[in-house]
Design an enzyme around this catalytic site. Structure first.
Site, PDB file in Angstrom:
ATOM      1  N   GLN A  98      -5.295  -1.747   9.558  1.00  0.00           N
ATOM      2  CA  GLN A  98      -4.855  -3.040   9.049  1.00  0.00           C
ATOM      3  C   GLN A  98      -5.355  -4.149   9.960  1.00  0.00           C
ATOM      4  OE1 GLN A  98      -3.065  -3.514   6.137  1.00  0.00           O
ATOM      5  NE2 GLN A  98      -3.514  -5.679   6.489  1.00  0.00           N
ATOM      6  N   ASP A 132     -11.315   2.401   3.554  1.00  0.00           N
ATOM      7  CA  ASP A 132     -11.519   0.956   3.438  1.00  0.00           C
ATOM      8  C   ASP A 132     -13.001   0.602   3.335  1.00  0.00           C
ATOM      9  OD1 ASP A 132      -9.302  -0.626   3.161  1.00  0.00           O
ATOM     10  OD2 ASP A 132      -8.796  -0.630   5.293  1.00  0.00           O
ATOM     11  N   LYS A 140       0.828  -1.208   0.000  1.00  0.00           N
ATOM     12  CA  LYS A 140       0.000   0.000   0.000  1.00  0.00           C
ATOM     13  C   LYS A 140       0.864   1.260   0.000  1.00  0.00           C
ATOM     14  CE  LYS A 140      -3.678  -2.449   2.457  1.00  0.00           C
ATOM     15  NZ  LYS A 140      -4.340  -2.689   3.752  1.00  0.00           N
TER      16      LYS A 140
END
Length: 829
Positions: free
Chosen positions: A73, A98, A29
């Site tokens: 995460q 997200d 990322k």
């Protein structure tokens, strides 16, 4: 190309622990962000992090305006229990790139695709599917129902007008369901579960699975495969994504796209330096209701919302209920590099029972600047003081449609600052009483001196609170407060008594400004209440400092100086500004037609009696005489070198001729502008012209002047104030005052500023003399030193400081000797 050309987009990846797979995904990322010009940061907490620590750090990122996307995460690799749902939902929905928060999931399920973030893997899948042809009307099957892939994938296909079936571990005819699918999306997490023979000829197959199976040909003995058996499926599918290298890169790409989308949404509403704040719409009633009825007709915003609107972080705010909060001083440290806003001080003519309205004008001006002129504005006012008469002078802050709400909360305990001061004052008194009693009854010579209270303790503590620039500064000021004298006349401080640390502990929360709001929703700091007749009469330095940082360089902070310009304003400049280092841009002088008539020789007003007709009927002669007082106060204000705007607080009985006369006389006396205001009856809308005048005045060149040099002798500084501010011919220092000048000069205190303890009801020392008294000599009967506050305060005429005397009564009971009685006489008790 538009993404690459800008460096304003910022994404933060938040990790708990140190899992190898998480590190790999994060590195991908970060690399992708760098390749397309997105600023990326990586926040990693150790495995020992608690859930509360994780939530606090997420809130910090939420409130950072420089971060547009926040990725948590998963999984959270901590040795402590973690509620993953709670943690992901802590991410601000507008930064949830997200797409995992319940708010974004809810919007997606309702079809609000333009007002939410779509989870990155399903969004990438839809991008791939859309490249194969029309989606509408197709049969789609989704295997898996996770919130990351399956559930949002179902919603996206449905809102693209496909006929969608979701399959899962309990589906009994899975192969048959797959066989009917024109579009198949698999995210079940089972290696190669979907066989090629299940597929419909020419189907679009999207494989979201990542699984590891044994493979002796690989160095690590494992091979990555998807949820679909690729070798057999590719022979039948029209389109199929490989694993690895299919959905994974699309997921990262969609993450970057969401980040850019977040930044663009932010920049659409964000104006640099401007608050994203909401204001209440006033609908003033006529006849105007009582202040309490007006206050109760408004529902204040939650204090958390107000704090966010003005740029405060959650950890910088300590709520007291839902509508008031303390602001921690850490906010000042965070904002120390932020340029200050414009600084306005509101003062007035000498107060009368007819009302001038400095506090109401302070609030009305702040409301006008914020809610109507659309610039950041903050009001800083003193809190009401109950005193021994429990607020007979009134408790609310402001009035009419310019007041702080909720009225009861601001009028009573607020955030208990006054109670903290009184508790600290009582500790000093009790300590001295105990010491005196002990020394008068014990023969132990370890304690050597009988101690005598000097009075004024609570008032000085409030002055200390208002003049402190930090918690450390307040602690040092409290430690050097002189609260008693020995029998030989030696000053005794709270540090000598061993209680300075306890005093600081009692007042550690009181040093934080209290955040509230006006009826229109503009922010207000309500903090400290030193009186102007026996102290400096200004709200706190810390409130002003924090507010000036929060409003930014184009905003305005409106602070008030209690009493007339000769008293509260003079102390504002010569005491408060010296301590703070802050220099105002404009002085606002408040006057009213009825008050000026009283200064022009109008009859006295008696409570409970009818108002004399002179105040309700036009009387230009009386008013013109009263304008001499306004001219005098304007001279006082202009002596400090700043532009002055006169605010005429209008009454319903004022005539156009009267208002015109005051405006004319004010300008002739040097006011930059003079503006009639109706904020009491109309709220901020009634002070818009004043706000515009203040904006213009703030742009004029100016430089602050102090009234005297601190190095001047004590009596000369007193004389300068008396002559230039009050119009006295001279000052007369009575014997007690002369002794104190000599004593303080010998002790090295001659360079302290002067805080005149004088009646606030007249320019002179006689409260009955209105207008512009002349031909008088100002009597100074005594001078005291407030070493904690950092000034000397001369007692003018018969003014009382409210000195505590009950220690004297205790000493009398203990049969003090002649030496002690002599000391008491020396101290004027």
């Amino acid at each position: 190309s538009s993404i690459i050309s800008t460096e304003t987009w910022t994404v933060c990846v938040f990790q708990v622990g140190d899992r190898d797979d998480s590190n790999l995904y994060i590195s991908m990322k970060l690399k992708a962000a760098a390749e397309i010009g997105i600023n990326a940061s990586h926040v990693r907490l150790p495995k020992t992090a608690t859930e509360d620590e994780v939530l606090r750090r997420i809130v910090e990122v939420n409130e950072n305006l420089e971060v547009h996307g926040l990725i948590v995460q998963l999984p959270l690799d901590s040795i402590n229990p973690m509620d993953t749902e709670k943690v992901t939902n802590a991410v601000a929905p507008e930064k949830d790139v997200d797409g995992l928060t319940s708010i974004n999931a809810g919007k997606l399920s309702r079809g609000d695709l333009g007002d939410c973030f779509i989870p990155c893997t399903p969004k990438g899948c839809m991008k791939l599917i859309s490249q194969t042809g029309e989606v509408a009307g197709k049969n789609a099957v989704v295997i898996g129902r996770s919130k990351i892939v399956g559930a949002p994938m179902h919603d996206l296909l449905l809102w693209s007008h496909a006929t969608v079936t979701t399959c899962h571990s309990k589906t009994t005819d899975l192969a048959a369901q797959v066989g009917r699918a024109d579009i198949l999306v698999v995210g079940a997490g089972k290696a190669e579960m979907v066989k090629g023979e299940w597929l419909k000829e020419g189907a679009v197959v999207i494989d979201c699975g990542i699984n590891h199976i044994p493979d002796d040909s690989k160095a690590n003995g494992m091979r990555v495969v998807g949820d679909v058996h690729y070798p057999s499926a590719k022979e039948k599918a029209g389109f199929i994504t490989p694993v690895p290298g299919g959905v994974g890169p699309m997921t990262v790409a969609m993450l970057m796209e969401n980040t850019v989308q977040s930044a663009k949404r932010f920049l659409k509403t964000y104006q640099p330096g401007k608050w994203n704040i909401s204001y209440a719409k006033l609908k003033p009633q006529k006849p105007q209701p009582r202040d309490a009825a007006i206050a109760h007709s408004f529902t204040p915003k939650s204090i958390g919302r107000l704090a966010r609107e003005v740029g405060l972080f959650s950890e910088e705010v300590e709520p007291y209920g839902t509508t008031r909060a303390k602001v921690r001083l850490e906010a000042l440290n965070r904002l120390k590099t932020q340029p200050n806003g414009k600084y306005l001080v509101v003062t007035g003519i000498t107060p009368t029972p007819l009302g001038e309205g400095t506090t109401t004008t302070t609030l009305g001006l702040a409301q006008a600047l914020g809610a109507h002129l659309h610039v950041n504005s903050f009001a800083c006012v003193r809190q009401p003081s109950r005193g021994s008469n429990f607020g007979v002078k009134g408790g609310a802050v402001g009035g009419g449609y310019c007041q702080v709400i909720p009225m009861e909360e601001v009028s009573l305990h607020l955030t208990s600052d006054t109670q903290a001061v009184m508790a600290a004052s009582s500790l000093v008194v009790d300590t001295i009483n105990a010491r005196v009693l002990c020394e008068s009854t014990q023969s132990d010579k370890v304690i050597k001196n009988i101690i005598l209270l000097s009075g004024y303790v609570a008032s000085e503590m409030m002055a200390v609170l208002a003049l402190s620039t930090s918690l450390g500064d307040m602690t040092r000021r409290l430690a050097r407060m002189v609260v008693a004298y020995s029998r030989k006349g030696k000053p005794v401080t709270t540090e000598d008594l061993g209680i300075s640390g306890v005093l600081a502990t009692l007042m550690r929360d009181a040093v934080k400004p209290s955040l509230m709001q006006t009826v229109e929703g503009t922010p207000v700091f309500v903090h400290t209440c030193p009186l102007s007749d026996i102290a400096q009469g200004n709200s706190s330095i810390l409130a002003d400092q924090i507010a000036l940082k929060l409003v930014g360089p184009e905003g305005f902070v409106v602070t008030e100086a209690e009493g007339g310009a000769e008293l509260g304003m003079e102390k504002f400049f010569d005491i408060k500004c010296r301590s703070s280092g802050l220099h105002p841009d404009v002085v606002v002088m408040v006057a009213s037609v009825p008050a000026l008539k009283m200064h022009g020789g109008g009859p006295a007003v008696t409570a409970g009696s009818a108002m004399p007709k002179e105040y309700s009927a036009e009387n230009l002669t009386l008013l013109e005489n009263g304008c001499n007082h306004l001219k005098r106060q304007l001279e006082n204000a202009r002596a400090f070198g700043l532009p002055v705007v006169v605010a005429i607080n209008t009454f319903s009985t004022d005539t156009d001729a009267e208002l015109g006369l005051v405006c004319e006389q004010a300008k002739l006396a040097g006011a930059l502008e003079a503006v009639p205001c109706s904020h009491w009856a109309e709220g901020g809308a009634g002070a818009v012209a004043l706000g515009q005048a203040v904006q213009r005045a703030a742009e004029t060149p100016h430089q602050i002047n102090f009234l005297y040099d601190l190095e001047m002798p004590i009596d000369d500084k007193i004389r300068v104030i008396a002559k230039s501010m009050y119009g006295a011919d001279d000052v007369e220092l009575l014997p007690q005052a002369q002794q104190k000048v000599a004593l303080f000069s010998k002790q090295g205190l001659g360079n302290l500023p002067i805080c005149m303890a004088k009646t606030h009801l007249s320019l002179s020392h006689d409260p009955e003399r209105k207008g512009v008294p002349t031909g008088f000599t100002l009597p100074i009967r005594d001078i005291h030193a407030n070493l904690g506050a950092g000034f000397l305060y001369p007692l003018v005429g018969t003014v009382s400081t409210g000195a505590v005397t009950h220690s004297y009564e205790l000493l009398s009971v203990t049969h003090m000797n002649a030496d002690l009685e002599h000391d008491m006489e020396y101290m004027g008790m």
